[in-house]
Design a protein around this motif. Structure first.
Motif, PDB file in Angstrom:
ATOM      1  N   GLY A  34      63.367  -1.361  44.045  1.00  0.00           N
ATOM      2  CA  GLY A  34      63.706  -0.382  45.073  1.00  0.00           C
ATOM      3  C   GLY A  34      65.168  -0.007  45.136  1.00  0.00           C
ATOM      4  N   CYS A  35      65.998  -0.582  44.263  1.00  0.00           N
ATOM      5  CA  CYS A  35      67.434  -0.271  44.261  1.00  0.00           C
ATOM      6  C   CYS A  35      67.669   1.032  43.509  1.00  0.00           C
ATOM      7  CB  CYS A  35      68.226  -1.406  43.621  1.00  0.00           C
ATOM      8  SG  CYS A  35      70.011  -1.099  43.562  1.00  0.00           S
ATOM      9  N   LEU A  36      68.295   1.995  44.174  1.00  0.00           N
ATOM     10  CA  LEU A  36      68.635   3.267  43.533  1.00  0.00           C
ATOM     11  C   LEU A  36      69.996   3.180  42.847  1.00  0.00           C
ATOM     12  CD1 LEU A  36      67.388   5.692  46.324  1.00  0.00           C
ATOM     13  CD2 LEU A  36      66.189   4.976  44.239  1.00  0.00           C
ATOM     14  N   TRP A  37      70.952   2.536  43.511  1.00  0.00           N
ATOM     15  CA  TRP A  37      72.241   2.250  42.896  1.00  0.00           C
ATOM     16  C   TRP A  37      72.947   1.168  43.691  1.00  0.00           C
ATOM     17  CZ3 TRP A  37      71.364   7.333  44.690  1.00  0.00           C
ATOM     18  CH2 TRP A  37      71.977   7.667  45.894  1.00  0.00           C
ATOM     19  N   PHE A  38      73.894   0.518  43.022  1.00  0.00           N
ATOM     20  CA  PHE A  38      74.663  -0.589  43.592  1.00  0.00           C
ATOM     21  C   PHE A  38      75.983  -0.599  42.837  1.00  0.00           C
ATOM     22  CE2 PHE A  38      75.631  -5.100  44.414  1.00  0.00           C
ATOM     23  CZ  PHE A  38      75.177  -5.258  45.710  1.00  0.00           C
ATOM     24  N   ASP A  39      76.974   0.153  43.354  1.00  0.00           N
ATOM     25  CA  ASP A  39      78.203   0.433  42.609  1.00  0.00           C
ATOM     26  C   ASP A  39      79.444  -0.027  43.364  1.00  0.00           C
ATOM     27  OD1 ASP A  39      76.703   1.734  40.606  1.00  0.00           O
ATOM     28  OD2 ASP A  39      76.752   3.605  41.741  1.00  0.00           O
ATOM     29  N   TRP A  40      80.281  -0.769  42.672  1.00  0.00           N
ATOM     30  CA  TRP A  40      81.553  -1.243  43.226  1.00  0.00           C
ATOM     31  C   TRP A  40      82.686  -0.319  42.795  1.00  0.00           C
ATOM     32  CZ3 TRP A  40      81.729  -5.273  46.500  1.00  0.00           C
ATOM     33  CH2 TRP A  40      80.688  -6.202  46.492  1.00  0.00           C
ATOM     34  N   SER A  41      83.651  -0.132  43.707  1.00  0.00           N
ATOM     35  CA  SER A  41      84.909   0.554  43.404  1.00  0.00           C
ATOM     36  C   SER A  41      86.032  -0.245  44.041  1.00  0.00           C
ATOM     37  CB  SER A  41      84.922   1.969  43.972  1.00  0.00           C
ATOM     38  OG  SER A  41      83.924   2.748  43.370  1.00  0.00           O
ATOM     39  N   ARG A  42      87.198  -0.112  43.469  1.00  0.00           N
ATOM     40  CA  ARG A  42      88.366  -0.791  44.033  1.00  0.00           C
ATOM     41  C   ARG A  42      89.237   0.247  44.725  1.00  0.00           C
ATOM     42  NH1 ARG A  42      91.990  -5.068  40.596  1.00  0.00           N
ATOM     43  NH2 ARG A  42      92.783  -6.229  42.395  1.00  0.00           N
ATOM     44  N   SER A  43      89.741  -0.104  45.886  1.00  0.00           N
ATOM     45  CA  SER A  43      90.597   0.804  46.637  1.00  0.00           C
ATOM     46  C   SER A  43      91.870   1.134  45.865  1.00  0.00           C
ATOM     47  CB  SER A  43      90.964   0.163  47.982  1.00  0.00           C
ATOM     48  OG  SER A  43      91.942   0.919  48.646  1.00  0.00           O
ATOM     49  N   LEU A  44      92.286   2.377  45.954  1.00  0.00           N
ATOM     50  CA  LEU A  44      93.557   2.792  45.351  1.00  0.00           C
ATOM     51  C   LEU A  44      94.744   2.377  46.218  1.00  0.00           C
ATOM     52  CD1 LEU A  44      92.610   6.387  44.152  1.00  0.00           C
ATOM     53  CD2 LEU A  44      92.747   4.285  42.784  1.00  0.00           C
ATOM     54  N   ASP A  45      94.486   2.119  47.508  1.00  0.00           N
ATOM     55  CA  ASP A  45      95.550   1.784  48.458  1.00  0.00           C
ATOM     56  C   ASP A  45      95.721   0.295  48.696  1.00  0.00           C
ATOM     57  OD1 ASP A  45      96.113   4.516  48.926  1.00  0.00           O
ATOM     58  OD2 ASP A  45      94.423   4.622  50.305  1.00  0.00           O
ATOM     59  N   ASP A  46      94.667  -0.488  48.456  1.00  0.00           N
ATOM     60  CA  ASP A  46      94.699  -1.919  48.737  1.00  0.00           C
ATOM     61  C   ASP A  46      93.970  -2.639  47.600  1.00  0.00           C
ATOM     62  OD1 ASP A  46      94.348  -4.529  49.621  1.00  0.00           O
ATOM     63  OD2 ASP A  46      93.602  -3.971  51.596  1.00  0.00           O
ATOM     64  N   ALA A  47      94.719  -3.296  46.740  1.00  0.00           N
ATOM     65  CA  ALA A  47      94.142  -3.950  45.559  1.00  0.00           C
ATOM     66  C   ALA A  47      93.184  -5.083  45.907  1.00  0.00           C
ATOM     67  CB  ALA A  47      95.255  -4.475  44.662  1.00  0.00           C
ATOM     68  N   CYS A  48      93.174  -5.512  47.147  1.00  0.00           N
ATOM     69  CA  CYS A  48      92.269  -6.585  47.569  1.00  0.00           C
ATOM     70  C   CYS A  48      90.989  -6.047  48.211  1.00  0.00           C
ATOM     71  CB  CYS A  48      92.970  -7.525  48.552  1.00  0.00           C
ATOM     72  SG  CYS A  48      94.325  -8.443  47.795  1.00  0.00           S
ATOM     73  N   GLU A  49      90.870  -4.737  48.321  1.00  0.00           N
ATOM     74  CA  GLU A  49      89.688  -4.150  48.946  1.00  0.00           C
ATOM     75  C   GLU A  49      88.771  -3.532  47.900  1.00  0.00           C
ATOM     76  OE1 GLU A  49      89.385  -1.735  52.847  1.00  0.00           O
ATOM     77  OE2 GLU A  49      89.512  -0.266  51.219  1.00  0.00           O
ATOM     78  N   TYR A  50      87.512  -3.953  47.955  1.00  0.00           N
ATOM     79  CA  TYR A  50      86.463  -3.375  47.113  1.00  0.00           C
ATOM     80  C   TYR A  50      85.462  -2.678  48.014  1.00  0.00           C
ATOM     81  CZ  TYR A  50      88.124  -5.762  42.956  1.00  0.00           C
ATOM     82  OH  TYR A  50      88.883  -6.172  41.886  1.00  0.00           O
ATOM     83  N   VAL A  51      84.971  -1.543  47.558  1.00  0.00           N
ATOM     84  CA  VAL A  51      83.989  -0.766  48.307  1.00  0.00           C
ATOM     85  C   VAL A  51      82.684  -0.785  47.513  1.00  0.00           C
ATOM     86  CG1 VAL A  51      83.413   1.488  49.277  1.00  0.00           C
ATOM     87  CG2 VAL A  51      85.791   0.678  49.299  1.00  0.00           C
ATOM     88  N   LEU A  52      81.624  -1.146  48.192  1.00  0.00           N
ATOM     89  CA  LEU A  52      80.293  -1.182  47.597  1.00  0.00           C
ATOM     90  C   LEU A  52      79.493  -0.015  48.145  1.00  0.00           C
ATOM     91  CD1 LEU A  52      78.030  -2.566  45.974  1.00  0.00           C
ATOM     92  CD2 LEU A  52      77.606  -3.994  47.987  1.00  0.00           C
ATOM     93  N   VAL A  53      78.982   0.819  47.262  1.00  0.00           N
ATOM     94  CA  VAL A  53      78.104   1.923  47.639  1.00  0.00           C
ATOM     95  C   VAL A  53      76.737   1.587  47.061  1.00  0.00           C
ATOM     96  CG1 VAL A  53      77.673   4.406  47.496  1.00  0.00           C
ATOM     97  CG2 VAL A  53      80.027   3.549  47.613  1.00  0.00           C
ATOM     98  N   GLU A  54      75.764   1.440  47.948  1.00  0.00           N
ATOM     99  CA  GLU A  54      74.433   1.032  47.503  1.00  0.00           C
ATOM    100  C   GLU A  54      73.367   1.867  48.199  1.00  0.00           C
ATOM    101  OE1 GLU A  54      73.322  -2.988  49.049  1.00  0.00           O
ATOM    102  OE2 GLU A  54      75.306  -2.915  49.990  1.00  0.00           O
ATOM    103  N   ALA A  55      72.230   1.975  47.545  1.00  0.00           N
ATOM    104  CA  ALA A  55      71.114   2.718  48.137  1.00  0.00           C
ATOM    105  C   ALA A  55      69.806   2.069  47.698  1.00  0.00           C
ATOM    106  CB  ALA A  55      71.145   4.179  47.710  1.00  0.00           C
ATOM    107  N   PHE A  56      68.860   2.084  48.635  1.00  0.00           N
ATOM    108  CA  PHE A  56      67.530   1.552  48.382  1.00  0.00           C
ATOM    109  C   PHE A  56      66.502   2.616  48.734  1.00  0.00           C
ATOM    110  CE2 PHE A  56      70.371  -1.955  48.994  1.00  0.00           C
ATOM    111  CZ  PHE A  56      70.033  -2.801  47.942  1.00  0.00           C
ATOM    112  N   ARG A  57      65.425   2.627  48.008  1.00  0.00           N
ATOM    113  CA  ARG A  57      64.391   3.652  48.131  1.00  0.00           C
ATOM    114  C   ARG A  57      63.969   3.885  49.582  1.00  0.00           C
ATOM    115  NH1 ARG A  57      60.930   1.112  45.275  1.00  0.00           N
ATOM    116  NH2 ARG A  57      59.980   0.168  47.088  1.00  0.00           N
ATOM    117  N   ASP A  58      63.782   2.806  50.349  1.00  0.00           N
ATOM    118  CA  ASP A  58      63.325   2.920  51.734  1.00  0.00           C
ATOM    119  C   ASP A  58      63.572   1.597  52.443  1.00  0.00           C
ATOM    120  OD1 ASP A  58      61.293   1.196  50.755  1.00  0.00           O
ATOM    121  OD2 ASP A  58      59.870   2.851  50.531  1.00  0.00           O
ATOM    122  N   GLY A  59      63.142   1.522  53.688  1.00  0.00           N
ATOM    123  CA  GLY A  59      63.336   0.310  54.475  1.00  0.00           C
ATOM    124  C   GLY A  59      62.675  -0.915  53.873  1.00  0.00           C
TER     125      GLY A  59
END
Length: 110
Positions: A34-59
């Motif tokens: 059910g995982c559509l995507w699960f992608d990490w990015s690192r902040s350009l402003d704070d090298a210690c901050e990672y942003v996770l963008v994830e999506a699942f098909r449904d509840g």
């Protein structure tokens, strides 16, 4: 779909290795049916901050994710590398993929 964005504040001494630290969790989550995507990015402003963008098909898929063995393992192992509890935005949206950003449309080649 369930669309989630989470910000992880990683302890400075672990920031360079965070992708490696989270690799097993990332790989296992991406393999969920059910995982559509699960992608990490690192902040350009704070090298210690990672942003996770994830999506699942449904509840149901989101529920299966949080009940999975790899999620429980991440709950047990990942917090030791974090400086703070991750912050999250969680929303249900009526789509199943990314939409085009029309305001920045790229002209088609002639």
């Amino acid at each position: 779909m369930i669309f989630i964005t989470a910000k992880f504040q990683v302890k400075p001494e672990h920031a360079e290795r965070w992708p490696e630290i989270a690799a097993d969790f990332t790989t296992a989550t991406r393999a969920e049916p059910g995982c559509l995507w699960f992608d990490w990015s690192r902040s350009l402003d704070d090298a210690c901050e990672y942003v996770l963008v994830e999506a699942f098909r449904d509840g149901d898929a989101g529920g299966a994710h949080v009940r999975s063995a790899h999620f429980k393992e991440a709950q047990r192992t990942l917090p030791q590398y974090l400086a703070a509890t991750p912050r999250i935005v969680n929303a249900t949206v009526e789509q199943d993929d990314w939409s085009l950003l029309g305001e920045l449309a790229v002209p088609s080649a002639p």
